[in-house]
Design an enzyme around this catalytic site. Sequence first.
Site, mmCIF file in Angstrom:
data_model
loop_
_atom_site.group_PDB
_atom_site.id
_atom_site.type_symbol
_atom_site.label_atom_id
_atom_site.label_comp_id
_atom_site.label_asym_id
_atom_site.label_seq_id
_atom_site.Cartn_x
_atom_site.Cartn_y
_atom_site.Cartn_z
ATOM 1 C CG ASP A 166 -1.844 1.136 1.349
ATOM 2 O OD1 ASP A 166 -2.335 1.597 0.319
ATOM 3 O OD2 ASP A 166 -2.068 1.598 2.489
ATOM 4 C CD GLU A 171 -0.023 -5.528 7.587
ATOM 5 O OE1 GLU A 171 -0.459 -5.488 6.437
ATOM 6 O OE2 GLU A 171 -0.564 -4.951 8.539
ATOM 7 C CE1 TYR A 220 -4.421 0.662 10.212
ATOM 8 C CE2 TYR A 220 -3.456 -1.509 9.936
ATOM 9 C CZ TYR A 220 -3.351 -0.143 9.872
ATOM 10 O OH TYR A 220 -2.183 0.445 9.478
ATOM 11 C CD GLU A 266 1.169 -0.717 9.472
ATOM 12 O OE1 GLU A 266 0.011 -0.823 9.024
ATOM 13 O OE2 GLU A 266 2.180 -1.019 8.820
HETATM 14 C C1 GCB Z 1 -1.148 -2.105 6.751
HETATM 15 C C2 GCB Z 1 0.136 -1.997 6.013
HETATM 16 C C3 GCB Z 1 0.410 -0.585 5.555
HETATM 17 C C4 GCB Z 1 -0.859 0.053 5.025
HETATM 18 C C5 GCB Z 1 -1.879 0.084 6.135
HETATM 19 C C6 GCB Z 1 -3.210 0.698 5.681
HETATM 20 O O1 GCB Z 1 -1.388 -2.997 7.498
HETATM 21 O O2 GCB Z 1 1.225 -2.497 6.733
HETATM 22 O O3 GCB Z 1 1.421 -0.611 4.580
HETATM 23 O O4 GCB Z 1 -0.640 1.324 4.514
HETATM 24 O O5 GCB Z 1 -2.123 -1.213 6.567
HETATM 25 O O6 GCB Z 1 -3.358 1.889 5.821
HETATM 26 O O7 GCB Z 1 -4.036 -0.044 5.183
#
Ligand code: GCB
Length: 611
Positions: free
Chosen positions: A170, A420, A476, A514
């Site tokens: 991403d 990931e 997330y 993250e």
């Molecule tokens: C993740 C990735 C990261 C993305 C992020 C997202 O888990 O490691 O590279 O940018 O999610 O914002 O979806």
Amino acid sequence: MLYPLETETRNIHSLDGLWRFCFDAREGRDSEGLEKEIYRAPLKETISMPVPSAWNDMFEDQKDREFCGWVWYEREFSLAPPKDDESLILRFGSATHRAKVFLNGEQITEHTGGFTPFEADITGRVKKGTNRLTVALCNILDFSTLPVGNYKEEEIPGWGKVVENSPNFDFFNYAGLQRHILIYRVPRNRITDITILSDFEGDQGIVDYNVDLTSSKGDVLVEVIDEESRVVASQTGQRSSLRIGKVTLWNPRKAYLYTLRVRLTEGGVLRDVYDESFGIRRVEVKDGQFLINGRPFYFKGFGKHEDSAVRGRAVDPVMNLKDIRLIKWMGGNSLRTSHYCYSEEYMRLCDREGIVVIDEVPAVGLMVGFGAAMHSGDREKMPKTWEAMKTADHHRDVIGEMISRDKNHPSVVMWSVGNEPESWTEGADEYFGPLLDLARKIDPAGRPATCVLMQNRSGREDLVAPLTDVLCLNRYYGWYFSGGARLDRAMTYLAKELDHWHETLPDKPIIFTEYGADTVAGLHDTGTVMFTEEYQVRYYQANHDVFDRYPQVAGEQAWNFADFATSQGIIRVQGNKKGLFTRERQPKQAVFTLKERWEAIPDLGWKKPDR
Ligand code: GCB
């Protein structure tokens, strides 16, 4: 590998500036230019291209900006011929992702991997007068490269052969000569590498060093110099141990750097001198905690990108310093070099500013059908990730190159061998176990090693988690999983996961490497509405409430420091908007939420005084 420094015996001829540039006549893997050996003569029909920069944002036409295949760079240089006892080393800070380098029409080196430096000895190859340097660069990513991309060539009626290369990750696939390029004039009999291990006992600093030389001739004298330019210890010999009285430690946000000055003499004549800066500090993972200098450390900071408008991922001292200042202004103490090795200049800055770094190789996208895994495609019909990936050899190389480049940085406290991967399917442990061991083995300082783990909906066990020294979780809850009005519910799932880790791997510290929510600056709402600035605030508050209930949680690195460029797609609105800052580094509302929180958490020492 030593950073190119100017000293009494070494100097630098910069090759930064305007180069000539053109696209290969063909898109895709097979370069017409390489086939026709166009590097034998000056390139035709070129345009100007600044170095360092990513070439992509120099084009307005999307077809050019997203060209996939080989591109060509060229420039001339001339310099005083080397003396008999000198060598000329051509050095690239990086070349993204695969480079073939030609001097006066002859290939002199090649390199794969877009984020680490490489060199070629050109002493006997430089002519008097004008020399022509040509670089062929390929930006293609597939299942054998890191990062991983999806490469496809297809015959489409009416279009002919069409090449598609979508990143399996991403962020935008910026490419080009994005770091400094130079010719390094060095003594032929010289210092080629220095390794420094530091520790302390009471107020005594302990420094073990090892110096590599091109030949066994000569005597080595080593001095340790403090920040007031005082020599505080000295020793002779290629490897030894030194003691420093009343040592000043390198601490998070309170950096103190010593210099190891290495002199090489022959018969009393100075042949070479090099200054390696280093810090004295100890890193350990013990009893479920991450310790720096024997004290519990709580990571507060960001996952980032080297990313800015127009420059792409090009080395940019102004932006780098601004970013570090903003992190410190918010009370942060750390960052992860997601998802590749940042420039050498960036790492030196982190040393100087006391920013604690998790250093990551570009191993991102190790999952067949990455988008499908997140957004419910039929994964069962796709090839199996650990049979499809052909990255293992290259993966070993990039780990080796990262550690050889960054081993002496006091800021680096942990290696991340990937971001990931598909860590829950058969083969993941066989793939990552040896890589984690490799990192621990080749780092002379034996820093902890980790792999940053993805949230998966499969409910299957993570096979890589038990192999890491620290659990680094990208989570997330409240964004990709149960977002919006379901935010409160999402937090019960987060707590449930933390309970699970507490039961299964109680001795591993956990860092949230993250967590974040896309937020369009200027979008507001009174309700719990995703993409608004208010939602980002609530998202962080809700996550923090859960983190604080678990003593195993040893850190939080918000995703992302700033909005950044990605490839186009239906879940990205002109890039990823999870930044706490916009791409121009303007704050969103949640900056102040995090600032207040981080200022109350010690820079070193546990987040709550009772632990
Ligand atoms: C993740 C990735 C990261 C993305 C992020 C997202 O888990 O490691 O590279 O940018 O999610 O914002 O979806």
